[in-house]
Write a protein that holds these residues in place. Structure first.
Motif, short mmCIF file in Angstrom:
data_model
loop_
_atom_site.label_atom_id
_atom_site.label_comp_id
_atom_site.label_asym_id
_atom_site.label_seq_id
_atom_site.Cartn_x
_atom_site.Cartn_y
_atom_site.Cartn_z
N GLY A 107 -63.24 -17.06 2.70
CA GLY A 107 -64.13 -18.07 2.15
C GLY A 107 -65.47 -17.52 1.73
N THR A 108 -65.76 -16.32 2.20
CA THR A 108 -67.04 -15.68 1.87
C THR A 108 -66.85 -14.26 1.36
OG1 THR A 108 -68.13 -16.98 3.61
CG2 THR A 108 -69.32 -15.08 2.73
N ILE A 109 -66.04 -13.50 2.09
CA ILE A 109 -65.90 -12.08 1.80
C ILE A 109 -64.49 -11.78 1.31
CG2 ILE A 109 -66.02 -9.74 2.77
CD1 ILE A 109 -67.98 -10.85 4.85
N VAL A 110 -64.42 -11.02 0.23
CA VAL A 110 -63.14 -10.54 -0.30
C VAL A 110 -62.90 -9.12 0.24
CG1 VAL A 110 -61.83 -9.93 -2.37
CG2 VAL A 110 -63.36 -11.91 -2.40
N THR A 111 -61.79 -8.94 0.92
CA THR A 111 -61.47 -7.64 1.49
C THR A 111 -60.14 -7.15 0.92
OG1 THR A 111 -62.56 -8.30 3.56
CG2 THR A 111 -61.14 -6.34 3.62
N CYS A 133 -59.00 -34.78 -3.63
CA CYS A 133 -60.11 -33.98 -4.15
C CYS A 133 -59.76 -33.47 -5.55
CB CYS A 133 -60.40 -32.80 -3.23
SG CYS A 133 -61.04 -33.28 -1.60
N PRO A 134 -60.77 -33.15 -6.36
CA PRO A 134 -60.47 -32.65 -7.71
C PRO A 134 -59.60 -31.41 -7.72
CG PRO A 134 -62.78 -33.25 -7.53
CD PRO A 134 -62.21 -33.33 -6.15
N ASN A 135 -59.77 -30.54 -6.73
CA ASN A 135 -58.99 -29.32 -6.63
C ASN A 135 -58.44 -29.18 -5.22
OD1 ASN A 135 -59.63 -27.81 -9.32
ND2 ASN A 135 -61.65 -28.42 -8.53
N GLU A 136 -57.30 -28.51 -5.12
CA GLU A 136 -56.77 -28.21 -3.80
C GLU A 136 -57.65 -27.19 -3.09
OE1 GLU A 136 -52.26 -28.16 -3.41
OE2 GLU A 136 -52.51 -27.70 -5.54
N ASP A 137 -57.60 -27.18 -1.78
CA ASP A 137 -58.39 -26.26 -0.98
C ASP A 137 -57.70 -24.90 -0.99
OD1 ASP A 137 -59.83 -24.85 0.90
OD2 ASP A 137 -59.55 -26.29 2.53
N VAL A 138 -58.30 -23.92 -1.66
CA VAL A 138 -57.65 -22.62 -1.80
C VAL A 138 -57.49 -21.91 -0.47
CG1 VAL A 138 -58.48 -22.35 -4.16
CG2 VAL A 138 -59.82 -21.40 -2.27
N LEU A 139 -58.26 -22.31 0.52
CA LEU A 139 -58.14 -21.68 1.84
C LEU A 139 -57.08 -22.34 2.70
CD1 LEU A 139 -61.92 -21.16 2.71
CD2 LEU A 139 -60.30 -19.46 1.85
N ARG A 189 -63.35 -33.53 3.05
CA ARG A 189 -64.55 -33.07 2.37
C ARG A 189 -64.12 -32.12 1.26
NH1 ARG A 189 -69.36 -29.26 4.87
NH2 ARG A 189 -70.63 -29.16 2.96
N CYS A 190 -64.50 -32.44 0.04
CA CYS A 190 -64.03 -31.68 -1.11
C CYS A 190 -64.88 -30.44 -1.35
CB CYS A 190 -64.02 -32.56 -2.35
SG CYS A 190 -62.89 -33.97 -2.25
N ASN A 191 -64.23 -29.33 -1.54
CA ASN A 191 -64.87 -28.06 -1.87
C ASN A 191 -66.05 -27.76 -0.95
OD1 ASN A 191 -65.25 -25.66 -3.23
ND2 ASN A 191 -66.23 -26.59 -5.02
N ALA A 192 -65.75 -27.76 0.34
CA ALA A 192 -66.80 -27.52 1.35
C ALA A 192 -67.47 -26.16 1.16
CB ALA A 192 -66.20 -27.62 2.75
N ASN A 193 -66.77 -25.20 0.57
CA ASN A 193 -67.33 -23.87 0.38
C ASN A 193 -68.02 -23.69 -0.97
OD1 ASN A 193 -64.68 -23.57 2.15
ND2 ASN A 193 -66.06 -21.92 2.74
N ASN A 194 -68.06 -24.76 -1.77
CA ASN A 194 -68.73 -24.72 -3.08
C ASN A 194 -68.17 -23.62 -3.98
OD1 ASN A 194 -70.61 -26.90 -2.65
ND2 ASN A 194 -71.75 -25.51 -1.29
N PHE A 195 -66.85 -23.48 -4.00
CA PHE A 195 -66.24 -22.51 -4.90
C PHE A 195 -66.40 -22.98 -6.35
CE2 PHE A 195 -63.20 -21.73 -1.20
CZ PHE A 195 -63.91 -20.64 -0.75
N GLU A 196 -66.53 -22.01 -7.25
CA GLU A 196 -66.55 -22.32 -8.67
C GLU A 196 -65.14 -22.10 -9.22
OE1 GLU A 196 -68.78 -20.97 -12.84
OE2 GLU A 196 -69.22 -19.93 -10.96
N TYR A 197 -64.47 -23.21 -9.54
CA TYR A 197 -63.11 -23.13 -10.05
C TYR A 197 -63.16 -22.85 -11.56
CZ TYR A 197 -61.35 -24.98 -5.64
OH TYR A 197 -61.01 -25.16 -4.31
N LEU A 198 -62.56 -21.74 -11.96
CA LEU A 198 -62.68 -21.29 -13.34
C LEU A 198 -61.42 -21.52 -14.18
CD1 LEU A 198 -64.48 -17.88 -12.69
CD2 LEU A 198 -65.52 -20.03 -13.45
N TYR A 199 -60.25 -21.49 -13.54
CA TYR A 199 -59.02 -21.48 -14.33
C TYR A 199 -57.85 -21.86 -13.45
CZ TYR A 199 -55.32 -19.62 -17.44
OH TYR A 199 -54.23 -19.46 -18.24
N ASN A 200 -56.87 -22.54 -14.07
CA ASN A 200 -55.59 -22.78 -13.42
C ASN A 200 -54.50 -22.57 -14.47
OD1 ASN A 200 -53.16 -24.26 -12.39
ND2 ASN A 200 -54.54 -24.71 -10.70
#
Length: 482
Positions: free
Chosen positions: A180-184, A413-419, A449-460
């Motif tokens: 949700g924060t760090i990409v490893t 929610c507008p988008n599914e929770d990616v996590l 709660r929708c998009n609790a991590n405030n992700f920017e959804y760019l494409y599907n």
């Protein structure tokens, strides 16, 4: 379609009011004449377009002079539509009209893209689902996994489409962990190969036992055309054989759009079955066409439930009293076909809408050729133009329409929770889990709660494949107007 002439006293409904004996249309404006007369007769908003008025021209010659002012047929057509009508179309070449099965060159990977937190350039891909019987279905990759690069190239805002959508047919995903924060980045790599792929009608079907309920769960992947109606009927037979008494139809990843109203009626008959010969859809044409049909073809204004898929095939009906529809579309807003299904079923059974406020596209189109009765058989062969205008509104048997759309029983929610995507068809899928709880308890529960991590959804990847603006089309015997 040709079967009789309109009585003289009704001719005013379909032709210029003061025309005398019919003269041949000048060859240089045959297409323009066809466009004007087709829209004058059947365009839903004909009475709101001054240049389509029956009293606009006092003679054929006045009409011809007007039509001679348009060298471009599309310009004429567009000038005769109401503002914001982007669904009526003038087809330049009707020989290109076909309804093939949906196919594409794909690896079977369906995915979304979000901006990588803390980065202005990097993006992160996530797997939404894998198409069955595709190359990706044979590889070690599943819904909910993340990838950060392709062929050793970091995904960015500017390159992800070229690397994933328009790239070469063979490519390798480089996977990553994401909290949700760090990409490893991790060591996993998935090699994928694109190939010709025919999209199935049914993406996934399953019977879920939930207390005393046998719940049919259907992820429907395609449109409601005759290409797929037999496959859908087979799925309903499977459900029937397993004593399904509740039904969830999941359109989340559906790439279909419109269809023929008759096919939507057949799907409704699969869901029900207890309403033989009862009205499913009512049609409301423009004022003058509606008056003519009420007098001459009153039965054509209603589409009824049916027991037959075709003359040789029975519909497999579940006789349900409730159906739960998870909407498709951008941000779960639905399509014209699903809206027509919802509205027309509502007077008969309980329709539970899962998603977001729908658009409210309650209109239908018809395909018109340049012939006396707008049928293909007797068409003017000097050109290949055809009209596909909006000609009517759909209502249900109680004469209720849906131009304002539907408010969902359960909001998503507008988008599914990616996590937390979970597994499709399992309780680990948060959306399906909510619907199953709703079926068993009647409680919709609180919207997460929708998009609790405030992700920017760019494409599907599903979005560009959809035909959500495709209209629902009708077939209809039309009168000879000459």
């Amino acid at each position: 379609m040709k079967f009789f002439k309109i009585p003289l006293f009704l001719l005013v409904f379909f032709t210029i009011t003061s025309c005398s004996e019919k003269e041949p249309t000048p060859e240089n404006i045959e297409v323009q004449d066809f466009v004007w007369k087709g829209l004058n007769a059947y365009y839903l908003w004909q009475d709101q377009i001054p240049d389509l008025s029956d009293r606009r021209f006092s003679s054929d010659q006045q009409l011809y002079d007007y039509l001679n002012g348009f060298n471009d047929n599309q310009n004429l057509f567009k000038s005769l539509l109401i503002a914001n009508d982007d669904r009526s179309t003038l087809i330049d070449d009707y020989t290109t009209i076909e309804n093939p099965k949906r196919n594409a060159i794909t690896s079977g990977l369906e995915f979304g893209i979000i901006a990588e937190p803390g980065s202005t350039e990097n993006v992160l891909g996530y797997v939404t689902h894998i198409l069955p019987n595709s190359d990706a279905a044979t590889k070690n990759i599943t819904r909910g996994e993340f990838f950060h690069a392709v062929d050793n190239v970091q995904l960015t805002r500017t390159n992800f489409q070229s690397l994933l959508v328009t790239n070469q047919n063979a490519y390798t995903l480089e996977m990553a962990n994401f909290n949700g924060t760090i990409v490893t980045p991790n060591t996993k790599r998935v090699a994928l190969v694109k190939a010709q792929y025919d999209f199935p009608a049914v993406f996934h079907e399953k019977v879920i036992t939930n207390r005393t309920n046998n719940i049919g769960y259907l992820v429907y992947n395609n449109d409601f055309s005759t290409n797929y109606i037999n496959d859908l009927n087979t799925t309903f037979l499977n459900f029937k054989n397993q004593s399904v008494n509740e039904l969830i139809i999941d359109f989340r990843y559906n790439i279909g759009g419109g269809s023929f109203a008759e096919n939507i009626t057949k799907i409704a008959s699969m869901i029900t079955g207890q309403f033989k010969d009862e009205v499913f859809i009512k049609k409301q044409w423009n004022i003058k066409a509606q008056s003519w049909f009420e007098i001459n073809q009153p039965n054509s204004l209603n589409t009824k439930f049916t027991e037959k898929l075709n003359k040789n095939t029975a519909i497999n009906s579940l006789n349900l009293t409730d159906v739960y529809i998870i909407l498709n579309g951008n941000e779960f807003t639905g399509s014209p076909a699903t809206e027509l299904l919802i509205n027309s079923l509502k007077p008969h059974i309980n329709v539970h809408v899962i998603g977001r406020q729908t658009e409210g596209n309650n209109t239908g189109t018809i395909l018109l050729y340049n012939s006396e009765d707008y049928d293909f058989d007797n068409r003017n062969v000097t050109h290949t133009f055809a009209l596909k205008p909006i000609v009517l509104k759909f209502l249900n048997k109680d004469k209720v329409t849906y131009e304002n759309g539907f408010t969902p029983n359960m909001e998503l929610c507008p988008n599914e929770d990616v996590l937390n995507l979970g597994v499709l068809g399992e309780n680990t899928d948060p959306i399906l889990d909510r619907v199953l709880n709703y079926i068993s308890s009647g409680a919709v529960g609180a919207t997460p709660r929708c998009n609790a991590n405030n992700f920017e959804y760019l494409y599907n990847s599903i979005t560009p494949q959809r035909n959500l603006n495709q209209n629902v089309t009708i077939t209809q015997n039309l009168p000879n107007t000459n």
